[in-house]
Design a protein around this motif. Structure first.
Motif, PDB file in Angstrom:
ATOM      1  N   UNK A 102       7.078  -9.639   0.500  1.00 14.32           N
ATOM      2  CA  UNK A 102       6.931 -10.971  -0.027  1.00 14.32           C
ATOM      3  C   UNK A 102       6.441 -12.140   0.871  1.00 14.32           C
ATOM      4  N   UNK A 103       5.497 -12.966   0.435  1.00 12.77           N
ATOM      5  CA  UNK A 103       4.997 -14.255   1.057  1.00 12.77           C
ATOM      6  C   UNK A 103       6.838 -15.410   1.600  1.00 12.77           C
ATOM      7  N   UNK A 104       7.163 -15.896   2.357  1.00  8.41           N
ATOM      8  CA  UNK A 104       8.317 -16.973   2.905  1.00  8.41           C
ATOM      9  C   UNK A 104       8.354 -17.804   1.672  1.00  8.41           C
ATOM     10  N   UNK A 105       7.539 -18.166   1.379  1.00 12.10           N
ATOM     11  CA  UNK A 105       7.362 -19.706   1.208  1.00 12.10           C
ATOM     12  C   UNK A 105       7.233 -19.660  -0.510  1.00 12.10           C
ATOM     13  N   UNK A 106       6.695 -19.151  -0.614  1.00 17.03           N
ATOM     14  CA  UNK A 106       6.414 -18.641  -2.177  1.00 17.03           C
ATOM     15  C   UNK A 106       6.883 -17.144  -2.763  1.00 17.03           C
ATOM     16  N   UNK A 107       7.320 -16.309  -2.068  1.00 17.26           N
ATOM     17  CA  UNK A 107       7.453 -15.139  -2.435  1.00 17.26           C
ATOM     18  C   UNK A 107       6.775 -14.629  -3.315  1.00 17.26           C
ATOM     19  N   UNK A 108       5.191 -15.187  -3.236  1.00 21.81           N
ATOM     20  CA  UNK A 108       4.328 -14.092  -3.292  1.00 21.81           C
ATOM     21  C   UNK A 108       4.042 -12.575  -3.201  1.00 21.81           C
ATOM     22  N   UNK A 109       3.877 -12.102  -4.124  1.00 23.14           N
ATOM     23  CA  UNK A 109       3.429 -10.596  -3.046  1.00 23.14           C
ATOM     24  C   UNK A 109       2.584 -10.497  -2.393  1.00 23.14           C
ATOM     25  N   UNK A 110       2.570  -9.670  -1.326  1.00 23.54           N
ATOM     26  CA  UNK A 110       0.848 -10.024  -0.075  1.00 23.54           C
ATOM     27  C   UNK A 110       0.801  -8.899   0.169  1.00 23.54           C
ATOM     28  N   UNK A 111      -0.528  -8.497  -0.052  1.00 23.45           N
ATOM     29  CA  UNK A 111      -0.848  -7.303   0.188  1.00 23.45           C
ATOM     30  C   UNK A 111      -2.481  -7.094   1.046  1.00 23.45           C
ATOM     31  N   UNK A 112      -2.425  -6.189   1.799  1.00 21.72           N
ATOM     32  CA  UNK A 112      -3.795  -5.885   3.417  1.00 21.72           C
ATOM     33  C   UNK A 112      -4.397  -5.093   1.605  1.00 21.72           C
ATOM     34  N   UNK A 113      -6.030  -5.532   1.930  1.00 19.16           N
ATOM     35  CA  UNK A 113      -7.108  -5.255   1.767  1.00 19.16           C
ATOM     36  C   UNK A 113      -7.953  -4.640   2.743  1.00 19.16           C
ATOM     37  N   UNK A 114      -8.299  -3.525   2.577  1.00 23.11           N
ATOM     38  CA  UNK A 114      -8.872  -2.929   3.426  1.00 23.11           C
ATOM     39  C   UNK A 114     -10.213  -2.143   3.265  1.00 23.11           C
ATOM     40  N   UNK A 115     -11.485  -2.205   3.812  1.00 21.75           N
ATOM     41  CA  UNK A 115     -12.313  -0.668   3.365  1.00 21.75           C
ATOM     42  C   UNK A 115     -12.124   0.560   4.328  1.00 21.75           C
ATOM     43  N   UNK A 116     -11.966   1.565   3.336  1.00 20.12           N
ATOM     44  CA  UNK A 116     -11.044   2.925   3.577  1.00 20.12           C
ATOM     45  C   UNK A 116     -11.572   3.797   5.221  1.00 20.12           C
ATOM     46  N   UNK A 117     -13.363   3.458   5.512  1.00 21.72           N
ATOM     47  CA  UNK A 117     -13.706   4.146   6.261  1.00 21.72           C
ATOM     48  C   UNK A 117     -13.672   3.338   7.905  1.00 21.72           C
ATOM     49  N   UNK A 118     -13.716   2.470   7.982  1.00 20.30           N
ATOM     50  CA  UNK A 118     -13.743   1.431   9.157  1.00 20.30           C
ATOM     51  C   UNK A 118     -11.643   1.326   9.198  1.00 20.30           C
ATOM     52  N   UNK A 119     -10.828   1.684   8.840  1.00 20.05           N
ATOM     53  CA  UNK A 119      -9.369   2.132   9.568  1.00 20.05           C
ATOM     54  C   UNK A 119      -9.347   2.967  10.929  1.00 20.05           C
ATOM     55  N   UNK A 120      -9.503   2.116  12.315  1.00 23.25           N
ATOM     56  CA  UNK A 120      -9.866   2.891  12.656  1.00 23.25           C
ATOM     57  C   UNK A 120      -8.650   4.136  13.915  1.00 23.25           C
ATOM     58  N   UNK A 121      -7.532   3.097  13.665  1.00 22.06           N
ATOM     59  CA  UNK A 121      -5.761   4.017  13.916  1.00 22.06           C
ATOM     60  C   UNK A 121      -6.046   4.937  12.577  1.00 22.06           C
ATOM     61  N   UNK A 122      -5.854   4.809  11.478  1.00 26.04           N
ATOM     62  CA  UNK A 122      -5.706   5.766  10.550  1.00 26.04           C
ATOM     63  C   UNK A 122      -6.735   6.826  10.733  1.00 26.04           C
ATOM     64  N   UNK A 123      -7.773   6.153  11.146  1.00 24.54           N
ATOM     65  CA  UNK A 123      -9.245   7.898  11.530  1.00 24.54           C
ATOM     66  C   UNK A 123      -8.481   8.457  12.708  1.00 24.54           C
ATOM     67  N   UNK A 124      -7.921   7.974  13.956  1.00 31.72           N
ATOM     68  CA  UNK A 124      -7.767   8.458  14.990  1.00 31.72           C
ATOM     69  C   UNK A 124      -7.163   9.592  14.746  1.00 31.72           C
ATOM     70  N   UNK A 125      -5.587   8.572  13.585  1.00 36.38           N
ATOM     71  CA  UNK A 125      -4.455   9.432  13.117  1.00 36.38           C
ATOM     72  C   UNK A 125      -5.090  10.926  13.278  1.00 36.38           C
ATOM     73  N   UNK A 126      -5.584  11.118  11.729  1.00 33.99           N
ATOM     74  CA  UNK A 126      -6.559  12.132  11.121  1.00 33.99           C
ATOM     75  C   UNK A 126      -6.767  13.052  12.035  1.00 33.99           C
ATOM     76  N   UNK A 127      -8.069  12.864  12.730  1.00 32.45           N
ATOM     77  CA  UNK A 127      -8.592  13.317  14.089  1.00 32.45           C
ATOM     78  C   UNK A 127      -7.621  13.702  15.032  1.00 32.45           C
TER      79      UNK A 127
END
Length: 178
Positions: A102-127
């Protein structure tokens, strides 16, 4: 009841909502990941994934259709260039939403949206995991036991030395000669 209410209006007018989703889709395409509220991320997923699907078919008509949504030449160029190459064999599910808390100021639920094939750290971990992963076994691997001696006093009051044999599983007890 909310029968048939598929659009989350996000507390905005239609023109404001369309402009906001267009800007967020541009940011997602150019930066490959953005942090926003969970409700906006879910609305952006419904907005951006059909555009990515349309980008897999590189024709003038599909470029013009996507440009009518995004209104940004650089984003269209990136979408039809690098992104469409990476998602060519994927049948859907181009984005991933990760909840951040949650965000500090208004307690809103925060999220990170990303393109699946472009997460370099996750792809490197899988390899790395697939490269280091050998034959997997379900059996428990027993390590070598170390030889240890413990002095144990038996009931008669004499000391007995326990020797653990590293080759066999059973321990042998020897009486010292005194």
């Amino acid at each position: 009841m909310r029968h048939g209410k598929t659009i989350n209006h996000l507390g905005r007018t239609k023109s404001h909502r369309v402009a906001m989703l267009s800007n967020m889709a541009n940011s997602l395409i150019l930066n490959k990941r953005i942090a926003t509220t969970l409700a906006k991320a879910k609305a952006l997923r419904k907005y951006a994934e059909p555009l990515i699907t349309k980008a897999k078919n590189d024709t003038t008509h599909s470029r013009r259709t996507v440009f009518s949504y995004l209104q940004d030449k650089e984003a269209v160029k990136e979408l039809f260039g690098t992104i469409s190459e990476k998602v060519a064999e994927r049948n859907g599910g181009y984005t991933r939403i990760i909840k951040l808390g949650t965000r500090y100021g208004d307690n809103a639920e925060m999220a990170l949206i990303e393109l699946v094939d472009f997460n370099e750290t996750l792809l490197a971990d899988k390899e790395e995991a697939s490269a280091t992963e050998g034959k997997s076994t379900r059996r428990r691997r027993g390590g070598k036991k170390t030889a240890s001696t413990d002095k144990v006093e038996n009931e008669a009051g004499t000391e007995a030395v326990e020797v653990v044999n590293t080759d066999a599983d059973d321990a042998s007890v020897e009486e010292p000669k005194a």
